[in-house]
Write an enzyme that holds these catalytic residues in place. Sequence first.
Site, PDB file in Angstrom:
ATOM      1  N   ASP A 111       0.973  -1.268   0.133  1.00 22.26           N
ATOM      2  CA  ASP A 111      -0.134   0.075  -0.003  1.00 22.26           C
ATOM      3  C   ASP A 111       1.270   1.187   0.394  1.00 22.26           C
ATOM      4  OD1 ASP A 111      -2.084   1.855   0.442  1.00 22.26           O
ATOM      5  OD2 ASP A 111      -1.333   2.078   2.734  1.00 22.26           O
ATOM      6  N   ASP A 120      -6.821  -1.319   3.581  1.00 22.02           N
ATOM      7  CA  ASP A 120      -6.435  -2.481   3.861  1.00 22.02           C
ATOM      8  C   ASP A 120      -6.550  -4.234   4.581  1.00 22.02           C
ATOM      9  OD1 ASP A 120      -4.431  -1.007   2.054  1.00 22.02           O
ATOM     10  OD2 ASP A 120      -3.402   0.025   3.119  1.00 22.02           O
TER      11      ASP A 120
END
Lengths: 731, 52
Positions: A450, A634
């Site tokens: 990420d 996430d």
Amino acid sequence: MASVSTPGFSACPACAVAPAAEDLAQRAQAGSVPPARLMLSLPTAHCAACMSTVERGLGAVPGVSDARVNLTLKRVAVEAAPEVDAAQLIAVLAGLGYEAHELDAGTLSMTETDRQGRDLLMRLGVAGFAMMNVMLLSVAVWSGAEAETRDLFHWISALIALPTVAFAGQPFFRSALTALKARRLGMDVPISLAILLAAGLSLFETIEGGRHTYFDAAVALTFFLLAGRYLDHRTRAVARSAAQELAALEVPRAQRLQDGQEVEVPIAELRLGDLIRVRPGGRVPADGVVTEGASELDRSLLTGESLPARAAPGTDVSAGEVNLTGPLTVRVTAAGRDSSLHRMADLVAVAESVKNKYTSLADRAALIYAPGVHLLSLAAFLGWLWLSGDLRLAVNIAVAVLIITCPCALGLAVPAVVTAASGRLFRKGLLIKDGTALERLAEVDTVVFDKTGTLTLGMPEPENLADHPAADLQLAAALAGASSHPLARALAQGVAALGLPPAEVTDLREVPGYGIEGRWQGRRVRLGRAEWLDATPEAATATYLETGEGRPRAFTFTDRLRPGAEAAVRTLAAQGKAVHLISGDSAAAVQAMAARLGIAHWVAGALPEDKAARLAAMAAAGHKVLMVGDGLNDTAALAAAHVSVSPASALDAARVASDIVLLGTDLALLAEAADLSRRAVRRIKENFAISAAYNLIAVPIALMGLATPLAAALAMSASSITVSLNALRLR
Amino acid sequence: MDVLAYLIPISLILGAIGLGAFFWTLRHRQYDDPDGDAQRILSDEWDDYPKP
């Protein structure tokens, strides 16, 4: 828990009486109040001197009756009078040079694991005691005790061994029983069978006055396997306590407005329609609508966007967002079960339930081992029964086979390796939360990062300072110094690093949600958002300076890279893994980051479901994916990945969903962990090979009926000790 | 071989004393902070009594 926040100093002496009276009333209510037990985390304590400094320093604070440092857990427990609060102690420790954080004592409920650990240790102690005594008696028998003496020794051994096996073997028997009920053959079924058969046969032989008994084997087996079980438990307990500590650092409280006063309440007590106050720098505790105030919100943990969003009356806010500039009053529209944080937690639960069930190496080995050993021993029994027609001899040989093919390697080899490897990683700042995480990490061939908060620290860094004249920089620094907005702070630090002092600006005033304005040489100067200054907005994150002459100047920012990010990406790529970048941020920002780190595959603007779907697609294509992420967006992806890592700065939900937590800031550890995990798996397989080699030698001897209890004891001890030593090479 | 009548009980009693001592340490939470205790023994500060 609720305590009224009262002003520190009162304007009138009489006003001070009311809070004091309240305090007294509270104390009277609780009767004789036990001293408050405060828990502080001390991440930097490491030596004997640290302990005495901290304990002496805290002991000198009035009201503190006792302070005790636990160096293993890096915590200090303080017994203190109720008026002593954590902030005061943290200040004292900071003065001594130690960083400290308050821990929520309620979250740190260690009692259950504590009890389990002590229970295992006690059984281990009993088994150890019995093993030593029975072994001594057995040595006498092996070295040639005859007739009555031998029988006497066997009886004494039985008296020691049978209660020991019944008590110390319970963890195995219980888990074997549950495995059998679920119609599975776990590791504990062959273990329990070996222990019980060895003890039962030995008792029979003792009654019959036979030559060979296996009491020592039964007890030694229990002891070695309990040692493995205890190591396993300790690794998990350390991981659990560290994970709990991370959760305990976030003391979940909200400031509720009641009759015009701010009252601190636990988040769980918030109700629909409550008005709550969110201070600058604070995290929004519940979903709601802004009713008062103007500010900017950092939504990066929820969406991955690196640009702060404006907040004004009417703006919807979600739990988990960080308020940046001005104080906000928020009316709660969803709390507890209905809040977006809770919905996201449900998403994680769903993702975890569909997570492919990973069978650990030990389980896979047990799957081959258990039926193999049982069939072998049955074959020995039938073969000898057919050959000699002697039932007692056949049973003796079958049991000897069962004992000699000791499941020690399975029960001890894996926990020893995992303990050694995760202990080493923990000392470096990587917390392995799941027992099989290391094995899974070793299989990884694809890494997905990420961006915001993972590859970057979520801290902006000024980019184009060199494009501006020094006078403008000094002016911008003066204005920026008056604000705690992250962009302003970064700008002030950036200019200070160039060695330029801030200009003399008067009448400084922060306009929440817009920027800062002041007066410089009689002119109005402003630093803030593009709309406020009528500037043309840049594509990148930027703030603008209006000096009163010319067009407003733009200061652009990039997100500061997490230390070790470049090294981690480079090393992972060098290890032959495909590296991907999937972010919820804008395409421009993601592309720039991918180019900076040399990541070929990147995706921008990904929604949480997108991330999880992409990971699922990669898994379907046969890749083993390591997901590294920190945000709420996430979490689903973290839970869906083969193995997942989140930094300690991540949101609680993300940390819960991931298998490994990065305690420090350095990302380079990740590559090292991947390397170590491969070595750990190799070590586990070596241990299996070692015990297989022992069996190759010992099993034929046992099958021929030549195995004595002495040979069984030697084979078992030798293989247990070899696998433990081999595991320790990892430390 | 009469000596066995003394020696076996003696060895069992000695072992049981060790086991009892182990239980005692377990009940007094002496395994809660192994790192700290390893360092504390090196400290040159007197403690007059072990802290609870």
